[in-house]
Design a protein around this motif. Sequence first.
Motif, PDB file in Angstrom:
ATOM      1  N   VAL A  92       0.868  -1.192   0.000  1.00  9.80           N
ATOM      2  CA  VAL A  92       0.000   0.000   0.000  1.00  9.80           C
ATOM      3  C   VAL A  92       0.898   1.234   0.000  1.00  9.80           C
ATOM      4  CG1 VAL A  92      -1.879  -1.163   1.202  1.00  9.80           C
ATOM      5  CG2 VAL A  92      -0.124   0.022   2.525  1.00  9.80           C
ATOM      6  N   PRO A  93       0.397   2.369  -0.487  1.00 12.43           N
ATOM      7  CA  PRO A  93       1.218   3.584  -0.513  1.00 12.43           C
ATOM      8  C   PRO A  93       1.618   4.019   0.906  1.00 12.43           C
ATOM      9  CG  PRO A  93      -0.648   3.802  -1.996  1.00 12.43           C
ATOM     10  CD  PRO A  93      -0.896   2.582  -1.170  1.00 12.43           C
ATOM     11  N   GLU A  94       2.868   4.315   1.075  1.00 13.83           N
ATOM     12  CA  GLU A  94       3.373   4.746   2.377  1.00 13.83           C
ATOM     13  C   GLU A  94       2.827   6.119   2.739  1.00 13.83           C
ATOM     14  OE1 GLU A  94       7.719   4.677   4.538  1.00 13.83           O
ATOM     15  OE2 GLU A  94       7.581   5.729   2.616  1.00 13.83           O
ATOM     16  N   GLY A  95       2.473   6.290   4.015  1.00 14.68           N
ATOM     17  CA  GLY A  95       2.029   7.597   4.498  1.00 14.68           C
ATOM     18  C   GLY A  95       0.548   7.862   4.373  1.00 14.68           C
ATOM     19  N   TRP A  96      -0.197   6.973   3.730  1.00 20.52           N
ATOM     20  CA  TRP A  96      -1.632   7.198   3.593  1.00 20.52           C
ATOM     21  C   TRP A  96      -2.343   6.897   4.913  1.00 20.52           C
ATOM     22  CZ3 TRP A  96      -4.060   5.690  -1.765  1.00 20.52           C
ATOM     23  CH2 TRP A  96      -3.329   6.349  -2.782  1.00 20.52           C
ATOM     24  N   ALA A  97      -3.405   7.631   5.196  1.00 22.77           N
ATOM     25  CA  ALA A  97      -4.152   7.460   6.439  1.00 22.77           C
ATOM     26  C   ALA A  97      -4.908   6.133   6.426  1.00 22.77           C
ATOM     27  CB  ALA A  97      -5.127   8.621   6.621  1.00 22.77           C
ATOM     28  N   ARG A  98      -4.829   5.415   7.535  1.00 26.83           N
ATOM     29  CA  ARG A  98      -5.481   4.102   7.642  1.00 26.83           C
ATOM     30  C   ARG A  98      -6.714   4.193   8.533  1.00 26.83           C
ATOM     31  NH1 ARG A  98      -2.706  -1.398  10.205  1.00 26.83           N
ATOM     32  NH2 ARG A  98      -4.672  -2.506  10.606  1.00 26.83           N
ATOM     33  N   THR A  99      -7.821   3.635   8.060  1.00 33.22           N
ATOM     34  CA  THR A  99      -9.045   3.578   8.842  1.00 33.22           C
ATOM     35  C   THR A  99      -9.614   2.171   8.765  1.00 33.22           C
ATOM     36  OG1 THR A  99     -10.383   4.324   6.956  1.00 33.22           O
ATOM     37  CG2 THR A  99      -9.604   6.008   8.499  1.00 33.22           C
ATOM     38  N   SER A 100     -10.436   1.814   9.736  1.00 33.97           N
ATOM     39  CA  SER A 100     -11.055   0.496   9.774  1.00 33.97           C
ATOM     40  C   SER A 100     -12.535   0.645  10.069  1.00 33.97           C
ATOM     41  CB  SER A 100     -10.386  -0.361  10.855  1.00 33.97           C
ATOM     42  OG  SER A 100     -11.025  -1.620  10.955  1.00 33.97           O
TER      43      SER A 100
END
Length: 212
Positions: free
Chosen positions: A83-91
């Motif tokens: 996955v692209p580094e630095g992108w915001a992660r949500t669940s």
Amino acid sequence: MAAHTRTYAVVGLTLVAAVTAGCSGGSGSHGGPSSPASGSTTVSGQNQPAPTESNPPGDIPDNQVYVSYRPTGGAFTGFTLKVPEGWARTSQGGTIAFTDKLNTVKITAVSASGAPTAGSVTNVVVPQLRSQVPKFSSPGVSEVTRHAGRVVLLTYQGDSAKDPVTGKVVRDAFERYAFYRAGHEVDLTLSGPVKADNVDPWRIVSDSFAWR
């Protein structure tokens, strides 16, 4: 005699003035306009910085770095992908999303009794998305090959959610890959603005999917 003397004096002064003006004009033509600013123009041109490149809205930069993602919880953890580094992660529920500005990578793992087919995606998934995605359109279903093997690819378009700050809605293009193995299905959905050129980034992400 006095009149002649005055005439000769006037003529003499006129000739001197003419010669002086001629010399002055000549020196101006030799040293003036032909040479002064050429050197400074060349130097300033060489010292100008290169123009800064800008990406169209939604274009993922060519120098984007990708990192390995391996789920540690949820219904199924037997896979990895980049996955692209630095992108915001949500669940949310069983879906993990990585988002940056106008682009999103969504990963959903579910149990499945059989491998998805072009027919099952057309008859089941498309109607579901049509009721969920605002202004859903242009669905296309095909079977493609990625490094993990054969997958069913669904492409479509839809409107994004309204931006809470600007109130703007973006027309998005979606790629949904359905990976299957031994009773487990992992759906990978990649989305971004319709006019963005993210063919290469999305290929990197979808090709990086691997079972473990």
